[in-house]
Design a protein around this motif. Structure first.
Motif, PDB file in Angstrom:
ATOM      1  N   MET A 262       0.843  -1.346  -0.139  1.00  0.00           N
ATOM      2  CA  MET A 262      -0.251   0.127   0.111  1.00  0.00           C
ATOM      3  C   MET A 262       0.878   1.344  -0.048  1.00  0.00           C
ATOM      4  SD  MET A 262      -3.376   0.957   2.457  1.00  0.00           S
ATOM      5  CE  MET A 262      -4.448   1.864   1.634  1.00  0.00           C
TER       6      MET A 262
ATOM      7  N   HIS B  79       0.442   5.295   0.283  1.00  0.00           N
ATOM      8  CA  HIS B  79      -0.640   6.460   0.449  1.00  0.00           C
ATOM      9  C   HIS B  79      -0.146   7.754  -0.505  1.00  0.00           C
ATOM     10  CE1 HIS B  79       2.586   9.217   2.446  1.00  0.00           C
ATOM     11  NE2 HIS B  79       3.060   8.238   3.029  1.00  0.00           N
TER      12      HIS B  79
ATOM     13  N   HIS C 249       1.308  11.269   6.975  1.00  0.00           N
ATOM     14  CA  HIS C 249       0.876  10.013   7.337  1.00  0.00           C
ATOM     15  C   HIS C 249       2.086   9.198   8.395  1.00  0.00           C
ATOM     16  CE1 HIS C 249      -1.669  10.106   3.861  1.00  0.00           C
ATOM     17  NE2 HIS C 249      -2.376   9.414   4.155  1.00  0.00           N
TER      18      HIS C 249
ATOM     19  N   TYR D 116      -1.365   3.914   9.108  1.00  0.00           N
ATOM     20  CA  TYR D 116      -2.299   4.604   8.790  1.00  0.00           C
ATOM     21  C   TYR D 116      -3.124   3.546   7.859  1.00  0.00           C
ATOM     22  CZ  TYR D 116       0.179   4.105   4.131  1.00  0.00           C
ATOM     23  OH  TYR D 116       0.798   3.606   3.076  1.00  0.00           O
ATOM     24  N   SER D 117      -2.801   2.359   7.536  1.00  0.00           N
ATOM     25  CA  SER D 117      -3.541   1.232   6.780  1.00  0.00           C
ATOM     26  C   SER D 117      -4.232   0.363   7.916  1.00  0.00           C
ATOM     27  CB  SER D 117      -2.897   0.615   5.903  1.00  0.00           C
ATOM     28  OG  SER D 117      -1.794  -0.283   6.595  1.00  0.00           O
TER      29      SER D 117
ATOM     30  N   PHE E   7      -8.050  -0.213   6.995  1.00  0.00           N
ATOM     31  CA  PHE E   7      -8.211  -0.737   5.573  1.00  0.00           C
ATOM     32  C   PHE E   7      -7.694  -2.549   5.816  1.00  0.00           C
ATOM     33  CE2 PHE E   7      -6.255  -2.313   1.631  1.00  0.00           C
ATOM     34  CZ  PHE E   7      -7.113  -1.983   0.607  1.00  0.00           C
TER      35      PHE E   7
ATOM     36  N   GLU F 215       2.925  -1.804   4.237  1.00  0.00           N
ATOM     37  CA  GLU F 215       2.455  -0.453   4.271  1.00  0.00           C
ATOM     38  C   GLU F 215       3.718   0.618   4.133  1.00  0.00           C
ATOM     39  OE1 GLU F 215      -0.103   1.380   7.405  1.00  0.00           O
ATOM     40  OE2 GLU F 215       2.280   2.070   7.971  1.00  0.00           O
TER      41      GLU F 215
ATOM     42  N   HIS G 131      -3.107   5.443  -3.157  1.00  0.00           N
ATOM     43  CA  HIS G 131      -4.345   6.458  -3.095  1.00  0.00           C
ATOM     44  C   HIS G 131      -3.558   7.790  -3.553  1.00  0.00           C
ATOM     45  CE1 HIS G 131      -6.631   9.534  -0.748  1.00  0.00           C
ATOM     46  NE2 HIS G 131      -7.594   8.343  -0.952  1.00  0.00           N
TER      47      HIS G 131
END
Length: 360
Positions: free
Chosen positions: A68, A70, A75, A79-80, A83, A136, A239
């Motif tokens: 992932m 961001h 961040h 942060y994930s 999710f 992440e 994202h």
């Protein structure tokens, strides 16, 4: 912003209706009842059918690995979490590693650089037959120092002079607005190296052999990478600005593919790497970008029998772009974008998923 607008709108509506409730109550109630019973939101898909993650969870030989990346805004590692927990619930992977593993990313050529954090968590089914490793990437550390230039604007010396709603908007703007500008400057190289390092670590190791609590660089020519490429499955979730970083990062790998070992290059040629873009902003973030080294040659590189088929980098790169037509900063990927703006050697295909969150 949508939430604040709704609160303001409902407050205004309440005040307005209090003086004419006898006349308007029935009409207003009927309107809201209709809103609750008729769902006018839409979910539309254009493009090729695409795989999810579920079919690859019981890979007997390798692992399903997801990275992932961001987008704009500061961040912190973790942060994930929401999710990941929702993903685990949907995939029926209730067993999670007791602790995450963390690697401080750095450069092979300059170990003094802090290129962000890579946090890894392992998800398993109850019977341990299915497994997913979630990576992440947090690259905010690279831009944090430069964003301190605007820190004064969030101080009480300036903020108390603003209306509360404007102050909230200004803080949001100061947090998110600079990142695309910084990315187009000198920090772009470090951010892309950060992505490369995260991608390399995702390929390199299984859970048991991953380092933890160290600052360490990963080399693409390391022993074992090609073997893992052959058996593991990979996907990237990005994202906003993270989607631009992901595409640029993969294209950077493609541009340097001749530096890699032959076994690695051959294994990568057989690989399909899925990219799921949330709140997609790729077309807007293409503005000001150079065209890739190789473009408008997809047929030559991606079709068996094409004159450059053996020079492809990936077998296929499915891009699933999620956007909301009511989101001011969300865009579908138009026809022709892939051929012109993405490296042909990635053999990319695009599927647009239009999710209308607001009722229309």
């Amino acid at each position: 912003m949508k939430l604040l607008f709704k609160i303001f709108f409902l407050s205004f509506l309440t005040i307005s209706l209090s003086g004419c409730s006898s006349m308007g109550k029935g009409m207003v109630e009927a309107f809201f009842e209709q809103q609750n019973t008729i769902d006018t939101r839409v979910c539309e898909i254009w493009g090729k059918a695409f795989d999810g993650l579920s079919p690859f969870l019981d890979n007997k030989k390798g692992k399903m690995k997801v990275l992932m990346v961001h987008g704009v805004g500061d961040h912190l590692p973790g942060y994930s979490t929401q999710f990941v927990e929702k993903l685990a619930a949907e995939l029926d992977l209730p067993v999670m590693s007791a602790q995450k593993k963390n690697i401080t990313l750095t450069s092979i050529y300059d170990s003094s650089k802090n290129l962000g954090n890579l946090s890894i968590v392992r998800l398993l089914s109850k019977d341990r037959s299915k497994e997913l490793m979630f990576y992440e990437l947090t690259w905010s550390a690279i831009t944090a120092k430069q964003k301190e230039v605007l820190a004064y604007d969030n101080s009480g010396e300036y903020s108390f002079r603003r209306a509360e709603i404007n102050n909230l908007m200004k803080k949001f703007s100061n947090d998110t607005g600079p990142d695309p500008l910084i990315y187009l400057g000198e920090s772009k190289e470090d951010i892309l190296v950060s992505f490369e390092q995260a991608f390399c670590w995702m390929i390199k190791s299984d859970w048991q052999n991953l380092p933890d609590g160290v600052s360490k660089a990963c080399a693409f020519n390391s022993e074992g990478l090609a073997a893992n490429l052959k058996i593991d499955q990979y996907a990237v979730v990005s994202h906003s600005l993270g989607s631009r970083i992901t595409i640029d990062g993969v294209q950077r790998i493609a541009a340097r593919i001749d530096r890699r070992d032959g076994d690695f290059r051959e294994a990568l040629k057989q690989k399909k790497i899925r990219i799921y873009m949330m709140s997609n902003q790729l077309p807007m973030l293409q503005l000001g970008q150079k065209l890739p080294e190789v473009s408008n040659q997809k047929q030559s590189y991606c079709q068996p029998g094409g004159d450059k088929y053996e020079k492809r980098v990936l077998a296929n790169t499915p891009i699933i772009a999620f956007s909301d037509p009511n989101d001011l900063l969300s865009y579908a990927i138009p026809s022709g974008f892939v051929d012109k703006y993405l490296d042909s050697r990635l053999c990319a295909d695009v599927t647009n998923v239009n999710i209308n969150v607001a009722k229309i």
